[in-house]
Design a protein around this motif. Structure first.
Motif, PDB file in Angstrom:
ATOM      1  N   VAL A  52      -6.274 -16.900  95.239  1.00 50.56           N
ATOM      2  CA  VAL A  52      -6.646 -17.507  95.630  1.00 50.56           C
ATOM      3  C   VAL A  52      -6.272 -18.745  96.422  1.00 50.56           C
ATOM      4  N   SER A  53      -5.020 -19.829  96.412  1.00 47.16           N
ATOM      5  CA  SER A  53      -5.563 -20.915  96.539  1.00 47.16           C
ATOM      6  C   SER A  53      -4.813 -21.780  97.553  1.00 47.16           C
ATOM      7  N   LEU A  54      -5.782 -23.053  98.213  1.00 54.40           N
ATOM      8  CA  LEU A  54      -5.629 -23.811  99.092  1.00 54.40           C
ATOM      9  C   LEU A  54      -4.477 -23.592 100.553  1.00 54.40           C
ATOM     10  N   SER A  55      -3.650 -23.722  99.289  1.00 57.01           N
ATOM     11  CA  SER A  55      -1.993 -23.040 100.672  1.00 57.01           C
ATOM     12  C   SER A  55      -2.082 -22.203 101.432  1.00 57.01           C
ATOM     13  N   LYS A  56      -2.585 -20.820 100.011  1.00 63.27           N
ATOM     14  CA  LYS A  56      -2.775 -19.140 100.692  1.00 63.27           C
ATOM     15  C   LYS A  56      -4.021 -19.290 102.502  1.00 63.27           C
ATOM     16  N   LEU A  57      -4.718 -20.060 101.611  1.00 59.72           N
ATOM     17  CA  LEU A  57      -5.695 -20.044 102.808  1.00 59.72           C
ATOM     18  C   LEU A  57      -5.297 -20.524 104.276  1.00 59.72           C
ATOM     19  N   GLN A  58      -4.731 -21.470 104.117  1.00 63.66           N
ATOM     20  CA  GLN A  58      -3.785 -22.575 105.018  1.00 63.66           C
ATOM     21  C   GLN A  58      -2.414 -21.813 105.702  1.00 63.66           C
ATOM     22  N   GLU A  59      -2.122 -20.712 105.200  1.00 58.02           N
ATOM     23  CA  GLU A  59      -0.999 -19.766 105.872  1.00 58.02           C
ATOM     24  C   GLU A  59      -1.564 -19.322 106.746  1.00 58.02           C
ATOM     25  N   PRO A  60      -2.333 -18.168 107.484  1.00 58.74           N
ATOM     26  CA  PRO A  60      -3.004 -17.456 108.471  1.00 58.74           C
ATOM     27  C   PRO A  60      -2.966 -18.546 109.710  1.00 58.74           C
ATOM     28  N   LEU A  61      -3.519 -19.417 109.314  1.00 53.90           N
ATOM     29  CA  LEU A  61      -3.637 -21.068 110.379  1.00 53.90           C
ATOM     30  C   LEU A  61      -2.505 -21.358 110.617  1.00 53.90           C
ATOM     31  N   ASN A  75       5.300 -30.136 126.282  1.00 53.63           N
ATOM     32  CA  ASN A  75       6.407 -31.377 125.788  1.00 53.63           C
ATOM     33  C   ASN A  75       6.631 -31.697 123.931  1.00 53.63           C
ATOM     34  N   PHE A  76       4.787 -31.846 123.308  1.00 51.44           N
ATOM     35  CA  PHE A  76       4.753 -32.218 122.753  1.00 51.44           C
ATOM     36  C   PHE A  76       3.467 -31.468 122.399  1.00 51.44           C
ATOM     37  N   ALA A  77       2.815 -31.276 120.568  1.00 49.84           N
ATOM     38  CA  ALA A  77       2.050 -31.075 119.999  1.00 49.84           C
ATOM     39  C   ALA A  77       1.330 -32.213 119.771  1.00 49.84           C
ATOM     40  N   LEU A  78       0.035 -32.607 120.203  1.00 48.37           N
ATOM     41  CA  LEU A  78      -0.787 -33.267 119.347  1.00 48.37           C
ATOM     42  C   LEU A  78      -1.053 -33.502 118.132  1.00 48.37           C
ATOM     43  N   CYS A  79      -1.234 -34.108 117.641  1.00 53.20           N
ATOM     44  CA  CYS A  79      -1.628 -34.020 116.061  1.00 53.20           C
ATOM     45  C   CYS A  79      -3.462 -34.590 115.876  1.00 53.20           C
ATOM     46  N   GLN A 110     -10.956 -34.562 105.109  1.00 47.99           N
ATOM     47  CA  GLN A 110      -9.731 -35.167 105.753  1.00 47.99           C
ATOM     48  C   GLN A 110      -9.310 -33.973 106.663  1.00 47.99           C
ATOM     49  N   THR A 111      -9.684 -33.763 108.070  1.00 53.29           N
ATOM     50  CA  THR A 111      -8.503 -32.458 108.886  1.00 53.29           C
ATOM     51  C   THR A 111      -7.901 -32.951 109.719  1.00 53.29           C
ATOM     52  N   LEU A 123      -6.408 -25.519 118.719  1.00 50.50           N
ATOM     53  CA  LEU A 123      -4.887 -24.190 118.711  1.00 50.50           C
ATOM     54  C   LEU A 123      -6.111 -23.958 117.465  1.00 50.50           C
ATOM     55  N   ALA A 124      -5.140 -24.954 116.330  1.00 50.56           N
ATOM     56  CA  ALA A 124      -5.708 -24.476 114.881  1.00 50.56           C
ATOM     57  C   ALA A 124      -5.740 -25.915 113.940  1.00 50.56           C
ATOM     58  N   PRO A 125      -6.565 -25.788 112.605  1.00 47.81           N
ATOM     59  CA  PRO A 125      -5.781 -27.069 112.038  1.00 47.81           C
ATOM     60  C   PRO A 125      -4.803 -26.684 110.317  1.00 47.81           C
TER      61      PRO A 125
END
Length: 281
Positions: A52-61, A75-79, A110-111, A123-125
């Motif tokens: 269980v890595s951070l990148s694996k936990l991030q994949e569904p998000l 037109n855009f996705a705001l981040c 940081q998010t 929508l999602a982090p």
């Protein structure tokens, strides 16, 4: 992940869902025969698993972000990028550190959150980074923590570069509060073709109609348009907006602790200054 880890992940997601308290975060045991302590132990074993890595936990998000952008962005996705201090002063967290001074003990988080350009709804982090005394841990890097902790804008610049390669269906516009008003980093984002919107300080100068002027002085020269009603502190007001083309030519002054900041010249950055006022009738 194997099937057992997938099942545990699904249960953890369910245990974090809470409809009765909208702003309450954290793990809550499901209403079944498993005790709260057993749920906590199972969560600890899941997070300690080497698979269980951070990148694996991030994949569904990230998948949720792709789906949300297709469904809710035009037109855009705001981040939105922002930082939070997680303050913990009790002794059973040995990896906390002094963030700004000796009594400011905790973690720095940081998010990066994708929101709709139509409704402003989240929508999602798509990225997170946590800094502790052991290093800097991010969802978009290898499992080993980054030993050298960068400043906030260097970290978020790496994040912006990473997100630019994720193939989102709409162009990202990166929104950063006043901490993002750094000409050196704006030049870096411009060089990679990134779209950005930052809340700027009022004193730094920009070139307006071939003259260097402070942003607040430029604002006094503009014609404002009455755009919409807004609610502020329980009262109804009107928002007035003006905008104009400006050019950023000032040198960058990278932060240097205990020494004079050197001026670093760079290429001009063409930008648009947007000024908003909230006024009563």
């Amino acid at each position: 992940m194997d099937s057992r880890l997938n099942d545990r992940y699904q249960r953890l997601v369910s245990e974090h869902m809470n409809s009765s308290e909208r702003l309450s975060a954290g793990l809550k045991a499901l209403p079944d025969k498993i005790s709260s302590f057993a749920s906590t132990q199972a969560a600890w074993r899941f997070y300690q698993n080497e698979s269980v890595s951070l990148s694996k936990l991030q994949e569904p998000l990230t998948v949720a972000a792709h789906q949300g952008i297709l469904a809710h962005c035009m037109n855009f996705a705001l981040c939105v990028h922002d930082w939070s201090r997680l303050s913990y002063k009790h002794a059973n967290k040995p990896d906390t550190y002094a963030i700004t001074h000796d009594t400011d003990i905790g973690y720095d988080l940081q998010t990066s959150l994708i929101i709709s350009d139509q409704t402003g709804q989240p929508l999602a982090p798509v990225a997170q980074r946590l800094v502790s005394s052991e290093g800097s841990f991010a969802t978009y890097q290898e499992a080993n923590p980054q030993a050298i902790v960068q400043n906030h804008l260097d970290e978020v610049s790496d994040c912006i570069q990473f997100l630019g390669g994720q193939g989102f269906a709409k162009p990202l516009v990166h929104l950063i509060d006043r901490e993002g008003d750094s000409i050196g980093h704006l030049r870096r984002w411009e060089a990679t073709g990134s779209h950005w919107l930052v809340r700027v300080k009022d004193n730094p100068k920009v070139d307006y109609q071939a003259k260097p002027m402070a942003c607040k002085a430029v604002a006094q020269e503009l014609a404002f348009s009455k755009t919409r009603e807004v609610r502020y502190q329980g009262q109804t007001y009107w928002q007035w907006v003006a905008e104009t083309d400006v050019t950023l030519t000032r040198p960058a002054k990278p932060s240097q602790k205990k020494s004079k900041k050197p001026a670093v010249p760079g290429i001009p950055v063409a930008a648009r200054l947007v000024v908003s006022r909230v006024l009563s009738d």
